[in-house]
Scaffold this motif. Structure first.
Motif, PDB file in Angstrom:
ATOM      1  N   THR A 143      10.385   3.325  -0.115  1.00  0.00           N
ATOM      2  CA  THR A 143      10.342   4.645  -0.749  1.00  0.00           C
ATOM      3  C   THR A 143      10.749   5.786   0.165  1.00  0.00           C
ATOM      4  N   GLY A 144      10.676   5.569   1.482  1.00  0.00           N
ATOM      5  CA  GLY A 144      10.932   6.657   2.421  1.00  0.00           C
ATOM      6  C   GLY A 144       9.817   7.670   2.496  1.00  0.00           C
ATOM      7  N   ALA A 145       8.656   7.351   1.909  1.00  0.00           N
ATOM      8  CA  ALA A 145       7.533   8.290   1.913  1.00  0.00           C
ATOM      9  C   ALA A 145       6.962   8.446   3.318  1.00  0.00           C
ATOM     10  N   ARG A 146       6.447   9.608   3.624  1.00  0.00           N
ATOM     11  CA  ARG A 146       5.728   9.830   4.880  1.00  0.00           C
ATOM     12  C   ARG A 146       4.393   9.099   4.826  1.00  0.00           C
ATOM     13  N   THR A 147       3.808   8.876   5.993  1.00  0.00           N
ATOM     14  CA  THR A 147       2.530   8.190   6.094  1.00  0.00           C
ATOM     15  C   THR A 147       1.507   9.098   6.757  1.00  0.00           C
TER      16      THR A 147
END
Length: 212
Positions: A84-88
């Motif tokens: 997804t390329g989401a930040r963590t």
């Protein structure tokens, strides 16, 4: 699914430990937050797709928040972040125990925006050193609190019979949750069914006395 004024909350129980994963979707902007990528990326994808259907514009997963570093809460984190390329994000003290790089270190009281909505990080030290709960305040309605493994119906999270860890967790839960939030606050734990603070408040003295 819980259809609130500005967001929807969708959840699923995944994996051998019956972990709860939660997807919050801001209806106006499509911004999404995933709380605990515990396991089963296919199930997570379904939640994200269902949440996207709640939004008025195209949706995007912006952030994956890990409530704490235990293995059963991060099994799908690498796959989810890569796909997804989401930040963590995670509590600062737990970051070193999470194999997937964490972009956002959370401290107590931090505000985490997603779209037009916002989560507040509440540090609950004891189950792990950096455990966090995430608070969403709904306008003119009960708040929603995602507690990971720090607070369940019937008691606190496991502190391995360590008196100091239990005392730390009890103190944080008492001061940062029960003294801070009203009884109608809805609790969404890391495993099992939800509850409210009002249902649990009468048992605080019992939990303190028994030490777990």
């Amino acid at each position: 699914m819980e259809n609130l004024q500005n967001i929807t909350i969708r959840s699923a129980s995944v994996g051998t430990m019956d972990n709860n994963v939660y997807v919050l979707t801001d209806k106006d902007t499509g911004a999404q937050v995933l709380i605990d990528a515990a396991d089963d990326f296919a199930a997570i994808q379904r939640l994200l797709a269902e949440g996207a259907a709640d939004a008025r514009v195209p949706a995007k997963l912006e952030l994956v928040i890990t409530t704490h570093s235990h293995w059963d809460h991060v099994r799908a984190l690498a796959e989810t972040a890569a796909a997804t390329g989401a930040r963590t994000a995670a509590g600062t003290e737990d970051i070193g125990d999470i194999e997937v790089p964490t972009v956002l270190a959370l401290e107590h009281g931090d505000r985490v925006p997603f779209g037009g909505a916002e989560l507040e990080a509440l540090k609950l030290r004891g189950h792990t050193p950096g455990s966090v709960a995430l608070l969403y305040r709904e306008p003119d309605a009960p708040a929603h609190l995602f507690t990971g493994d720090s607070l369940f119906p019937g008691g606190l999270g496991n502190t391995q019979k360590d008196p100091e860890r239990f005392a730390s967790l009890y103190r944080d839960v008492f001061e940062r949750i029960f003294e801070y939030l009203p009884d109608d606050t809805v609790v969404h734990p890391g495993h099992g069914a939800g509850t409210t603070l009002g249902a649990e408040r009468p048992h605080l003295a019992e939990w303190k006395e028994r030490g777990w």
